[in-house]
Design a protein around this motif. Sequence first.
Motif, PDB file in Angstrom:
ATOM      1  N   TYR A 297       7.617  -0.681  12.314  1.00  0.00           N
ATOM      2  CA  TYR A 297       7.750   0.175  11.137  1.00  0.00           C
ATOM      3  C   TYR A 297       6.516   0.075  10.250  1.00  0.00           C
ATOM      4  O   TYR A 297       5.895  -0.984  10.136  1.00  0.00           O
ATOM      5  CB  TYR A 297       8.983  -0.233  10.319  1.00  0.00           C
ATOM      6  CG  TYR A 297      10.297   0.151  10.958  1.00  0.00           C
ATOM      7  CD1 TYR A 297      10.922   1.346  10.628  1.00  0.00           C
ATOM      8  CD2 TYR A 297      10.894  -0.672  11.907  1.00  0.00           C
ATOM      9  CE1 TYR A 297      12.134   1.700  11.206  1.00  0.00           C
ATOM     10  CE2 TYR A 297      12.099  -0.326  12.501  1.00  0.00           C
ATOM     11  CZ  TYR A 297      12.718   0.868  12.142  1.00  0.00           C
ATOM     12  OH  TYR A 297      13.915   1.214  12.732  1.00  0.00           O
TER      13      TYR A 297
ATOM     14  N   HIS B 179       5.490   0.204   6.437  1.00  0.00           N
ATOM     15  CA  HIS B 179       6.059   0.051   5.099  1.00  0.00           C
ATOM     16  C   HIS B 179       4.950   0.266   4.068  1.00  0.00           C
ATOM     17  O   HIS B 179       4.070  -0.575   3.924  1.00  0.00           O
ATOM     18  CB  HIS B 179       6.641  -1.358   4.916  1.00  0.00           C
ATOM     19  CG  HIS B 179       7.732  -1.696   5.873  1.00  0.00           C
ATOM     20  ND1 HIS B 179       9.060  -1.630   5.540  1.00  0.00           N
ATOM     21  CD2 HIS B 179       7.691  -2.114   7.163  1.00  0.00           C
ATOM     22  CE1 HIS B 179       9.797  -1.996   6.574  1.00  0.00           C
ATOM     23  NE2 HIS B 179       8.984  -2.293   7.569  1.00  0.00           N
TER      24      HIS B 179
ATOM     25  N   ASN C  30      10.542  -5.044  13.873  1.00  0.00           N
ATOM     26  CA  ASN C  30      11.875  -5.320  13.359  1.00  0.00           C
ATOM     27  C   ASN C  30      12.746  -5.977  14.431  1.00  0.00           C
ATOM     28  O   ASN C  30      12.913  -5.435  15.525  1.00  0.00           O
ATOM     29  CB  ASN C  30      12.523  -4.011  12.880  1.00  0.00           C
ATOM     30  CG  ASN C  30      13.869  -4.254  12.233  1.00  0.00           C
ATOM     31  OD1 ASN C  30      14.057  -5.233  11.545  1.00  0.00           O
ATOM     32  ND2 ASN C  30      14.797  -3.338  12.466  1.00  0.00           N
TER      33      ASN C  30
ATOM     34  N   SER D  90       4.097   1.150  -0.044  1.00  0.00           N
ATOM     35  CA  SER D  90       4.720   0.998  -1.350  1.00  0.00           C
ATOM     36  C   SER D  90       5.266   2.327  -1.866  1.00  0.00           C
ATOM     37  O   SER D  90       4.569   3.346  -1.882  1.00  0.00           O
ATOM     38  CB  SER D  90       3.691   0.442  -2.341  1.00  0.00           C
ATOM     39  OG  SER D  90       4.259   0.294  -3.612  1.00  0.00           O
TER      40      SER D  90
ATOM     41  N   LEU E 298       7.521   4.259  -0.538  1.00  0.00           N
ATOM     42  CA  LEU E 298       7.954   5.208   0.494  1.00  0.00           C
ATOM     43  C   LEU E 298       8.959   4.546   1.430  1.00  0.00           C
ATOM     44  O   LEU E 298       8.982   3.330   1.582  1.00  0.00           O
ATOM     45  CB  LEU E 298       6.751   5.702   1.313  1.00  0.00           C
ATOM     46  CG  LEU E 298       5.642   6.421   0.541  1.00  0.00           C
ATOM     47  CD1 LEU E 298       4.478   6.728   1.471  1.00  0.00           C
ATOM     48  CD2 LEU E 298       6.166   7.694  -0.104  1.00  0.00           C
ATOM     49  N   ASP E 299       9.795   5.383   2.041  1.00  0.00           N
ATOM     50  CA  ASP E 299      10.717   4.852   3.032  1.00  0.00           C
ATOM     51  C   ASP E 299       9.945   4.391   4.272  1.00  0.00           C
ATOM     52  O   ASP E 299       8.936   4.997   4.641  1.00  0.00           O
ATOM     53  CB  ASP E 299      11.723   5.928   3.449  1.00  0.00           C
ATOM     54  CG  ASP E 299      12.697   6.280   2.338  1.00  0.00           C
ATOM     55  OD1 ASP E 299      12.923   5.418   1.468  1.00  0.00           O
ATOM     56  OD2 ASP E 299      13.206   7.420   2.337  1.00  0.00           O
ATOM     57  N   PRO E 300      10.409   3.333   4.937  1.00  0.00           N
ATOM     58  CA  PRO E 300       9.745   2.882   6.163  1.00  0.00           C
ATOM     59  C   PRO E 300       9.747   3.969   7.232  1.00  0.00           C
ATOM     60  O   PRO E 300      10.705   4.740   7.356  1.00  0.00           O
ATOM     61  CB  PRO E 300      10.577   1.680   6.600  1.00  0.00           C
ATOM     62  CG  PRO E 300      11.271   1.217   5.364  1.00  0.00           C
ATOM     63  CD  PRO E 300      11.531   2.460   4.562  1.00  0.00           C
ATOM     64  N   ILE E 301       8.674   4.038   8.018  1.00  0.00           N
ATOM     65  CA  ILE E 301       8.540   4.991   9.115  1.00  0.00           C
ATOM     66  C   ILE E 301       8.482   4.211  10.423  1.00  0.00           C
ATOM     67  O   ILE E 301       7.674   3.286  10.560  1.00  0.00           O
ATOM     68  CB  ILE E 301       7.261   5.839   8.971  1.00  0.00           C
ATOM     69  CG1 ILE E 301       7.289   6.659   7.688  1.00  0.00           C
ATOM     70  CG2 ILE E 301       7.075   6.754  10.180  1.00  0.00           C
ATOM     71  CD1 ILE E 301       5.977   7.369   7.406  1.00  0.00           C
TER      72      ILE E 301
END
Length: 248
Positions: free
Chosen positions: A28, A30, A21, A32, A34-37
Amino acid sequence: RAHEYGGGAYAVAERVVFASNFADNLVYRHASGLDPIALTKQCDMRFADMVVDHQRKRLISVREDHSRGGEAVNELVAFPSEQPGDMTVLASGHDFFSSPVLSPDGSQIAWLTWDHPNMPWDGTDLWMARVAEDGTLRDQTHVAGGPDESIFAPQWSPDGTLYFVSDRSNWWNLYRVTENGSSCILAREAEFGVPQWTFGQSTYAFVDAATIVCTFGERGISHLGVLDVASAQMRQIHTHYTTMAGVT
């Protein structure tokens, strides 16, 4: 932002996107729905040329470390691909790293390095190593390159042969690694490589172990071709384009 010019900022595998990022320099995950980790923690490190190591559930990446003061330190590192975890340095000792690529069975890895004052189109080194059961690199071998030879875009064929582009003839031509070193697949007064300003550049890709689709430049014009490895014959695909890049 790695190497300032960037590129190679994401990898995709099994419907999961791993991306560096720009806003915070973190990597991160990403998936499908789910929130990015965030898989990395320190924002003063930059990551590029990520490779998904499925067997070991990790990412292999070039890391540019700006946390130590002075000039940034470049290394090849690995870190978990599912949750944040410890980061391991796989290779170090050179000013710049790029282009890590895993063999199809995950048992070998290749990558490029170069050192000041060279730019990658001046001189680079191609390395290969065995990936041990614990994920460390063993039996590191210098395959090709040096201060006066530019190596570009190493790739493994589907049958586990390492290919690369070299300008040792003063033209960037395609080579493959053999038991006796390396051999040119098709000698031609054309450029099958390009100046490596950014990560993630590619001028060729495998249809299968015996067939390569590639771009090459002649007199400033890009051309598209299909190269038969066994016969060392290339069939040109005629298009109305003058510039082509990013073959995958």
